[in-house]
Design a protein around this motif. Sequence first.
Motif, PDB file in Angstrom:
ATOM      1  N   ARG A  39      30.141 -41.624 -32.463  1.00  0.00           N
ATOM      2  CA  ARG A  39      29.735 -40.214 -32.412  1.00  0.00           C
ATOM      3  C   ARG A  39      28.222 -40.078 -32.340  1.00  0.00           C
ATOM      4  NH1 ARG A  39      33.310 -36.640 -36.320  1.00  0.00           N
ATOM      5  NH2 ARG A  39      33.669 -35.335 -34.527  1.00  0.00           N
ATOM      6  N   GLN A  54      26.678 -34.268 -32.639  1.00  0.00           N
ATOM      7  CA  GLN A  54      25.905 -33.682 -33.718  1.00  0.00           C
ATOM      8  C   GLN A  54      26.633 -33.956 -35.028  1.00  0.00           C
ATOM      9  OE1 GLN A  54      23.064 -33.361 -32.459  1.00  0.00           O
ATOM     10  NE2 GLN A  54      22.628 -31.216 -32.790  1.00  0.00           N
ATOM     11  N   SER A 105      25.893 -34.651 -39.201  1.00  0.00           N
ATOM     12  CA  SER A 105      24.970 -34.712 -40.331  1.00  0.00           C
ATOM     13  C   SER A 105      25.528 -35.711 -41.332  1.00  0.00           C
ATOM     14  CB  SER A 105      24.833 -33.347 -41.004  1.00  0.00           C
ATOM     15  OG  SER A 105      24.290 -32.412 -40.104  1.00  0.00           O
ATOM     16  N   GLY A 129      29.133 -27.516 -39.711  1.00  0.00           N
ATOM     17  CA  GLY A 129      29.441 -28.431 -38.618  1.00  0.00           C
ATOM     18  C   GLY A 129      30.073 -29.710 -39.119  1.00  0.00           C
ATOM     19  N   ASP A 130      29.807 -30.782 -38.398  1.00  0.00           N
ATOM     20  CA  ASP A 130      30.384 -32.088 -38.689  1.00  0.00           C
ATOM     21  C   ASP A 130      29.514 -32.801 -39.720  1.00  0.00           C
ATOM     22  OD1 ASP A 130      32.005 -34.290 -38.549  1.00  0.00           O
ATOM     23  OD2 ASP A 130      31.460 -34.834 -36.496  1.00  0.00           O
TER      24      ASP A 130
END
Length: 194
Positions: free
Chosen positions: A17, A23, A25, A64-65
């Motif tokens: 990824r 994207q 974190s 997010g991710d």
Amino acid sequence: MTTSAPDRLDVTALFQRLTGGGQVSIVDVRTPAEYETTHIDGAVNVPLTVIESHAPQVAARLDGDVVLMCQSGTRAEQARRRLTAAGAGGLRVLDGGVEQYAVTGGDIVRGRARWSLERQVRLVAGGLVLAGLAAGLRAPKARWLAAGIGAGLTFSALSDTCTMGRILSALPYNRGPRDHTPAEIIDRLPAITA
């Protein structure tokens, strides 16, 4: 993408990824000293102790991710549970630690070498058991120290918590070069843009 469970992510999938332009974190929940020793390039250090005492503030900054990581996954899972209860969603725990991530070819940053918190717990627990058994040769009741440590380790495994680790993480050895306030640590997290 290979994952072992919806809330887990293996190091190969994380590497893919990150190198594929995703994207992601990464929040490293280990102590500042462990983070200083070695960490994934780009990871933000938010120790578990800060998450435990400021979960709503940390959860509000996560979007997010987000992948939580530690040495073995135990502290990251505790952080995931705490942050999920505080309203954060989409959190995953990294299966494998920093060294396993390096094996996949991932970029890691190395600093001053220090012992991991898990290694410190094993040393202290083992030392206390040996001390209790040795002292028990002269004073039989001292063997209860060894029994107490054994009971504590059993409870730790059953509850997936570690009181000794929490105590050791507060020692000066486990702080980074400068102890940051919780507000400073939380401010390092990316702000959510609406």
